[in-house]
Design an enzyme around this catalytic site. Structure first.
Site, PDB file in Angstrom:
ATOM      1  N   ASP A  33       5.715   3.689 -12.384  1.00  0.00           N
ATOM      2  CA  ASP A  33       5.460   2.367 -11.912  1.00  0.00           C
ATOM      3  C   ASP A  33       4.415   1.509 -12.795  1.00  0.00           C
ATOM      4  OD1 ASP A  33       6.794   3.604  -9.681  1.00  0.00           O
ATOM      5  OD2 ASP A  33       4.866   3.763  -8.557  1.00  0.00           O
ATOM      6  N   LYS A  83      12.052   2.614  -6.221  1.00  0.00           N
ATOM      7  CA  LYS A  83      11.802   3.190  -4.965  1.00  0.00           C
ATOM      8  C   LYS A  83      10.899   2.285  -4.151  1.00  0.00           C
ATOM      9  CE  LYS A  83       7.745   5.596  -7.350  1.00  0.00           C
ATOM     10  NZ  LYS A  83       6.739   5.091  -6.323  1.00  0.00           N
ATOM     11  N   CYS A 120       0.625   6.950  -6.200  1.00  0.00           N
ATOM     12  CA  CYS A 120       1.925   7.541  -6.485  1.00  0.00           C
ATOM     13  C   CYS A 120       1.989   8.782  -7.450  1.00  0.00           C
ATOM     14  CB  CYS A 120       2.799   6.461  -7.068  1.00  0.00           C
ATOM     15  SG  CYS A 120       3.181   5.225  -6.212  1.00  0.00           S
TER      16      CYS A 120
END
Length: 198
Positions: free
Chosen positions: A21, A83, A115
Site C-alpha cells: 500500500d 483490496k 495492514c
C-alpha cells in the site's frame, strides 16, 4: 537436548517479498514516507535480481491512488492487487503463496499498525515465517509504529533491516549475484526515524 527454536533463517527459493500500500495519497501523512519508499525499492531491486516472487497491494486505489512511481512497480509488468481489507491475504495472494510453497515472507510498506501487522499475524497463523523490514515500514504515528513492531515481535515475527535481509538472502560473498546486490546496499539506507524510538 535443547528444544529446537525457529531462528528465522531464510532462503530465496521459498520466500516472497510483500510490498504493502505505498500509494500517492499516503505521501503527505506517513512519517518518513520518501525513506520508506526508497528502502522498499532497494528490497524490490534485490528480489528481482534474486528472482524472488513479489506481491504488491493497493488499499482502495480508487480513493487512495496508485502505487508511487519511484518504487519501481510497473502496472503493465507487475501484478498489483487492489483490496479494501487490512490484510494483504486476499484470495489471489493466498493462491500465490500456496502455488509457490512459500515458507517465509518479507514485509515492507504501510501502515505498520494496520495492514503490515494484520498481514503479519495472518501469515504467522498459517505457519509462514514473517520478516518485517523495520526501515521499510512506517505509520502516521511513531507510537503506533513502535508498538506494532513490539506486537509483531511478541507474536513471533522477526524484525530486521533491509541490509541485514539482503545479506541473509545472499548468504555468501561468493553468491553469483553478490556484486549486483552489493551495489544496492553500498550506501547506507536512509534514516527512517528508528533511532528516535530507542
Amino acid at each position: 537436548m535443547a528444544a529446537a527454536r525457529n531462528l528465522g533463517k531464510i532462503g530465496v527459493k521459498n520466500s516472497m517479498l510483500f510490498l504493502c500500500d505505498m500509494q500517492e495519497k499516503f505521501r503527505p501523512t506517513i512519517k518518513h514516507f520518501p525513506q520508506i519508499v526508497e528502502v522498499s525499492s532497494r528490497m524490490l531491486k534485490a528480489a528481482r535480481i534474486l528472482q524472488m516472487p513479489v506481491v504488491t497491494t493497493e488499499q482502495y486505489p480508487k480513493g487512495l491512488g496508485p502505487t508511487v512511481p519511484e518504487l519501481g512497480v510497473k502496472a503493465n509488468e507487475d501484478e498489483i492487487h487492489a483490496k479494501t481489507c487490512f490484510t494483504m491475504l486476499i484470495p489471489k495472494v493466498e493462491e500465490k503463496l500456496k502455488a509457490a510453497n512459500t515458507q517465509s515472507v518479507i514485509m515492507c510498506g504501510i501502515e505498520t499498525q494496520a495492514c503490515i501487522q494484520q498481514t503479519t499475524l495472518d501469515l504467522l497463523e498459517r505457519g509462514i515465517d514473517v520478516h518485517v523490514i523495520a526501515d521499510a515500514c512506517s505509520s502516521r504515528s511513531m507510537v503506533d509504529r513502535m508498538y506494532a513492531f513490539e506486537r509483531m515481535k511478541q507474536s513471533g515475527a522477526f524484525i530486521t533491516t533491509s541490509e541485514a535481509m539482503i545479506l541473509q538472502l545472499l548468504k555468501d560473498a561468493q553468491h553469483p549475484n553478490f556484486r549486483e546486490c552489493q551495489k544496492i546496499i553500498w550506501d547506507s539506507a536512509p534514516d527512517s526515524g528508528l533511532l528516535s524510538n530507542l
